[in-house]
Design an enzyme around this catalytic site. Structure first.
Site, short mmCIF file in Angstrom:
data_model
loop_
_atom_site.label_atom_id
_atom_site.label_comp_id
_atom_site.label_asym_id
_atom_site.label_seq_id
_atom_site.Cartn_x
_atom_site.Cartn_y
_atom_site.Cartn_z
CG HIS A 585 -2.27 -0.57 0.96
ND1 HIS A 585 -2.71 -1.03 -0.07
CD2 HIS A 585 -3.08 -1.26 1.75
CE1 HIS A 585 -3.76 -1.76 0.11
NE2 HIS A 585 -4.12 -2.01 1.25
NE ARG A 692 10.55 -11.33 -23.39
CZ ARG A 692 11.23 -10.16 -22.96
NH1 ARG A 692 10.27 -9.39 -23.03
NH2 ARG A 692 12.36 -10.00 -22.42
NE ARG A 728 11.57 -14.93 -27.25
CZ ARG A 728 11.67 -14.62 -25.96
NH1 ARG A 728 13.06 -13.88 -25.85
NH2 ARG A 728 10.92 -14.67 -25.00
CD GLU A 821 17.93 -15.08 -26.34
OE1 GLU A 821 17.36 -14.90 -25.32
OE2 GLU A 821 17.48 -15.98 -26.97
CG ASN A 844 16.92 -9.44 -20.47
OD1 ASN A 844 17.68 -8.49 -20.18
ND2 ASN A 844 15.74 -9.87 -20.79
NE ARG A 855 16.37 -13.66 -17.49
CZ ARG A 855 15.81 -13.54 -18.80
NH1 ARG A 855 16.32 -14.14 -19.73
NH2 ARG A 855 14.96 -12.68 -18.99
C1 PEP Z 1 16.75 -11.64 -23.47
O1 PEP Z 1 17.41 -12.77 -23.11
O2 PEP Z 1 17.59 -10.51 -23.42
C2 PEP Z 1 15.82 -11.46 -23.91
C3 PEP Z 1 15.20 -10.54 -24.41
O3 PEP Z 1 14.83 -12.54 -23.82
P1 PEP Z 1 14.09 -13.11 -22.45
O4 PEP Z 1 14.14 -12.13 -21.54
O5 PEP Z 1 12.53 -13.19 -22.84
O6 PEP Z 1 14.64 -14.26 -22.10
MG MG Z 2 16.35 -14.50 -23.76
#
Ligand code: PEP
Ligand code: MG
Length: 959
Positions: A585, A692, A728, A821, A844, A855
């Site tokens: 809140h 996505r 993708r 990636e 990412n 991650r």
């Molecule tokens: C990434 O890995 O940077 C990406 C854009 O794909 P996701 O975050 O969906 O794994």
């Molecule tokens: Mg990815």
């Protein structure tokens, strides 16, 4: 509420197919003022996700979360189709029950409806029904059986007298949803029947939802009307449902076996004696339900399908309940459970199938039953986030902050605030424990409830922010909750004061919700406690303390809605709380009022001395205690710059992003669902840089067919009006499993079968997706990319499939590329670049694989920084290779929106940045501030630095 009113049933309708039936239903719902015309899209979208066929000739069409805002009033309308409508798979529907519901009322509606359905098959009766009344008769079903199971037996309860024991019985009936508020008051306590052997009988027919019998025994022997009181039956009577049980009980008493009940030590003994439902002694397994909207139709259907594959009985109940459970094979019974997020399901299966069935069911629930689910908070997390109990003084003292200290909390509401501290601690309110008389105390309570209700009404009228009005509307509903008042009334009978009875009940109810470890319910508990304090203050006449007039930084453990009245944005420069999270809140209120805020900064902030000067940055989550003159000056000028930058950025969001020296960078949006496209375009997106597609797949209980997918992709392309779309292909597996795509559990899923590796194991699914994509293009610019490509063979196999299909489904403007990636893909970019049309760098994943940091790692993920020179080098290599072959490169990971990363990515030559829609304006503005040549030099220098920290400091200094 589910209102089976004859006027709401439209008899003898005809529809050629499901689509026509939905259109008819949409018309009726609109004509009756329940929904806006757009709700029909929701009805259709929901069917596209999965059929709403319930069984027994009934379907329950309803909208999707996206079309909830099209609902004006909750309600149902029923269409009778005597010739039947094929609802898919040859399932004929004779009655379509259209539901208009704004939120989880939907679940409640289903629960009520399915409870009304009997065991038999209603199809024939519905088909032949001649009048609305006949339909109602059928839906209300056969007389209901008497509920009598372990949930309704409680032995050795704490009770001082007959009334308290009766109340315990009523509570069991309430919990089992046999009775509504009003039942307790209707019980003729003075006319209780002694049965002998210390057993007593009480019964009422009023406020009964379904027939049920509760049996309670006191922990110590009691007396009532001069006779022993060793056990009490409380009957919620409806029709003849209890006759058979009553005969058994009479026989038992005639045989002189009453003591078997009054002295029973296990509920099983009682149930066996009375012919109640005895739980089977079968293997069981428990699993918490994490689906956001509970066990609603779609996930429930997935569960029934799994159970139906096993030959034998499988039941499910809420863990901790003593009930026999319901069959997992029955959709209507599952829905009738009304299980919601946070509750634990317990499956019980016949021994021969238990070994296979239980793990399969548990796994399916863990995987979300076809829905994307947010993991439940770990036990204790939710409470910590929202319970507004002040940390102990010792913890505050130990962590107390001093001048010059810097603290990092959770960034909750953007903006920089500067001001003296006002620490507000909860007021301790004393009140008498005993009251004058139950009648007088109830009058006092009612007066306080009415007064607080009116006060909150004024706050609702004055509040500008919808989110705050919503919170207060919930509080008003709590004040009018008949069950809450009734429970307090019972407590008053024992001589408590209104204050004591009220606070005891608030505490009990709040604790029950907190115990479910569900963030939403825990926030409801915080609301209850807040309402509780407000009513207590009213009962005792305690006034809230006055705040100073100068703009100050309010420091509290948590901000409660009742504090809003004192939060004048002119006087409260910033909010700082010890507890709370980004969705508490405190954070919601601060954002709604536009007050900069940091939450969850730890107990030390409560030990700050009054008037200490604070500098609070709600965007970065940084707090400085007693900042120096220079720090203050910097902050003030940064505040002015940020505000101006945001305003200007928004003004120019539709213009292209070109550096000062004329280098253009395309700015696109990342989206997860078609519906997000129009907003992204309105926020300045020049295209979609990453769609996505996982959600399209996760929203179904089996892989969606080509038509379903094509409709989704067409929606995006249409909303883009000629702008390019980068899609993708399905990126699941590993940490993101699809329930209907069985995969062996892997030790380390991030390094396992996922992304393109998985898709190539099921080429049929990939082919359907590619067909849907190619078919949806219609000459519009379509870019398809494959996720997690690690070697050239994966790319070549996937590309070959596109080449084969594009002969059949030609697309004028098609490009095919890959996501970078995995470091191996970046390292062989010079080879890949000869074959692909483009690269899009998923920073990412690229960062996690380069730095070997998960991650989502709870402690290390903060170090998974894409500005690490190792990651930057891989990006640089990718761009160089692509440009050497005339191909373009985008970045679609979070890094693309990072203000410090943008100059480096631009300097490394990245052509497109794809970010969340709300970041577009600022990223464009950032690019416009830059000089391309300077960025190129900056990037080359950054590559030579040793770590991410140094890179951040370096860019911070130079741009
Ligand atoms: C990434 O890995 O940077 C990406 C854009 O794909 P996701 O975050 O969906 O794994
Ligand atoms: Mg990815």
């Amino acid at each position: 509420m589910l209102d089976l009113n004859a006027q709401h049933i439209h008899m003898h309708q005809a529809a050629a197919d499901k689509s026509a039936a939905l259109a008819l239903l949409g018309e009726v719902l609109v004509a009756d003022g329940l929904v806006a015309p757009g709700y029909l899209d929701g009805l259709r979208a929901r069917e596209a996700q999965g059929s709403t066929f319930l069984g027994q000739g009934i379907a329950i069409p309803h909208g999707t979360p996206e079309t909830r805002d099209q609902v004006f009033t909750t309600g149902v309308r029923l269409l009778h189709f005597p010739s039947g409508v094929d609802w898919g798979n040859g399932q004929l529907v004779y009655l379509a029950i259209g539901i208009a519901a704004r939120s989880d009322e939907h679940l409640r509606l289903l629960q009520l409806l399915t409870r009304a359905l009997g065991e038999g098959d209603l199809s024939e009766g519905l088909q032949q029904a001649e009048s609305p009344e006949a339909i109602i008769g059928l839906l209300q079903g056969a007389p209901q059986a008497l509920a009598l199971d372990g949930e309704l037996v409680s032995l050795g309860v704490a009770a001082d007298d007959f009334d308290e024991l009766a109340w315990q019985g009523v509570k069991l009936l309430k919990r089992a949803q046999c009775v509504e508020p009003g039942f307790n008051a209707s019980l003729p306590l003075g006319q209780s029947l002694p049965l002998g052997d210390g057993l007593w009988w009480l019964s009422s027919e009023q406020s009964v939802q379904r027939p049920g019998l509760a049996f309670v025994t006191p922990v110590s022997n009691l007396e009532h009307q001069g006779q022993p009181l060793n056990g009490l039956f409380v009957l919620a009577s409806m029709g003849e449902a209890h006759q058979a049980m009553l005969e058994r009980l009479c026989n038992l008493l005639i045989e002189g076996r009453g003591q078997e009940l009054s002295q029973a030590t296990s509920s099983r003994t009682v149930l066996e004696a009375l012919g109640g439902d005895v739980p089977a002694d079968w293997p069981s397994a428990q699993v918490p339900l994490a689906n956001a909207h509970g066990l609603h139709a779609r996930p429930a259907k997935v569960l029934t399908e799994i159970a139906q594959a096993f030959e034998g009985d499988i039941r499910v109940r809420l863990a901790g309940s003593e009930s026999v459970g319901v069959s997992v094979k029955s959709l209507s019974k599952l829905l009738a459970m009304g299980a919601h997020r946070g509750q634990v399901l317990e499956f019980i299966a016949e021994p021969p199938i238990a070994g296979d069935a239980l793990p399969a069911l548990v796994r399916a629930v863990e995987e979300g039953l076809g829905e994307e689910v947010e993991p439940l908070p770990a036990p204790g997390e939710a409470e910590q986030a929202v319970i507004a109990t002040q940390p102990p003084e010792s913890a505050i003292e130990q962590a107390a902050l001093r001048a010059g200290d810097q603290v990092n909390g959770i960034a909750a509401s953007p903006g920089i605030a500067i001001g003296p501290v006002l620490v507000r601690k909860p007021q301790v309110i004393d009140y008498p424990k005993r009251g004058e008389s139950p009648v007088i105390e109830l009058q006092r309570l009612d007066a306080a409830l009415n007064k607080v209700h009116a006060e909150i009404g004024t706050l609702i009228d004055e509040s500008q922010a919808a989110s705050i009005r919503d919170i207060f509307t919930t509080h008003q509903a709590m004040l009018r909750d008949p069950a809450l008042r009734e429970e307090v009334q019972v407590r008053l009978q024992s001589g408590l004061s209104a204050e004591a009875a009220w606070m005891e009940e608030i505490d009990t109810a709040a604790q029950q919700q907190e115990a479910l470890h569900d963030q939403l319910l825990a926030e409801r508990a915080a609301d209850l406690r807040d309402v509780g304090r407000r009513v207590l203050a009213c009962l005792t006449g305690v006034e809230a303390e006055q705040a100073p007039d100068e703009p100050y930084i309010l420091v509290m453990d948590e901000v409660a809605p009742s504090d809003v009245a004192t939060l004048n944005a002119q006087r409260v420069a910033g909010i700082l709380t010890a507890g709370g999270g980004a969705t508490s809140h405190s954070a919601i209120i601060a954002r709604a009022l536009g007050i900069p805020a940091i939450v969850g900064a730890g107990p030390g902030v409560l030990g700050l001395a009054r008037n200490t000067l604070l500098l609070l940055d709600g965007e970065r989550g940084e707090l400085l205690v007693a900042p120096s003159g220079a720090q203050l000056e910097r902050a003030r000028s940064e505040r002015a710059t940020r505000e101006e930058r945001k305003r200007l950025a928004d003004e120019h969001r539709m213009e292209p992003a070109v550096t000062r020296d004329g280098h253009p960078v395309e700015i696109a949006a990342n989206i997860g669902a078609a519906g997000e496209t129009p907003e992204a375009v309105a926020m300045g997106a020049e295209g979609i840089g990453l769609l996505r597609t996982e959600l399209v797949f996760m929203n179904h209980s089996q892989a969606p067919d080509q038509a379903t997918q094509e409709a989704e992709y067409r929606r995006v392309l249409e909303a883009l009006e000629g702008r390019p779309l980068v899609v993708r292909t399905l990126d699941v597996g590993g940490d993101k499993p699809l329930p209907y795509w069985p995969m062996p559990a892997e030790e380390n899923p991030f390094l396992g079968v996922r992304g393109i590796r998985l898709s190539l194991q099921r080429p049929d699914i990939l082919e359907t997706q590619l067909r849907a994509l190619l078919a949806s293009a219609d000459g519009r610019p379509l870019r398809i990319m494959f996720p997690m490509v690690g070697n050239i063979d994966e790319w070549r196999t996937a590309k070959a499939m596109v080449e084969r299909l594009r002969v059949e489904l030609p697309v004028a403007d098609l490009q095919v590329g890959i996501m970078i990636e995995i470091p191996s893909a970046a390292l062989i970019a010079p080879v890949l670049a000869q074959e692909v049309d483009f690269f899009s760098i998923g920073t990412n994943d690229l960062t996690q694989y380069t730095l070997a940091i998960d991650r989502g790692h709870p402690t290390l993920s903060g170090q998974a920084d894409g500005l690490h020179p190792a990651v930057l080098r891989l990006i640089g290599m990718t761009v160089e290779a692509a440009h050497a072959h005339g191909k373009w490169v985008g970045v679609c990971g979070e890094l693309a929106a990072d203000a410090l990363a943008v100059p480096l990515l631009v300097g490394l030559g990245v052509d497109e940045l794809s970010v969340s829609a709300r970041s577009i304006a600022l990223v464009k503005a950032r690019v416009r501030e830059l000089d391309f040549a300077a960025c190129q030099r900056l990037a080359q220098q950054a590559l030579m630095l040793p770590g991410a920290h140094e890179v951040r400091a370096f860019v911070g200094e130079h741009c």
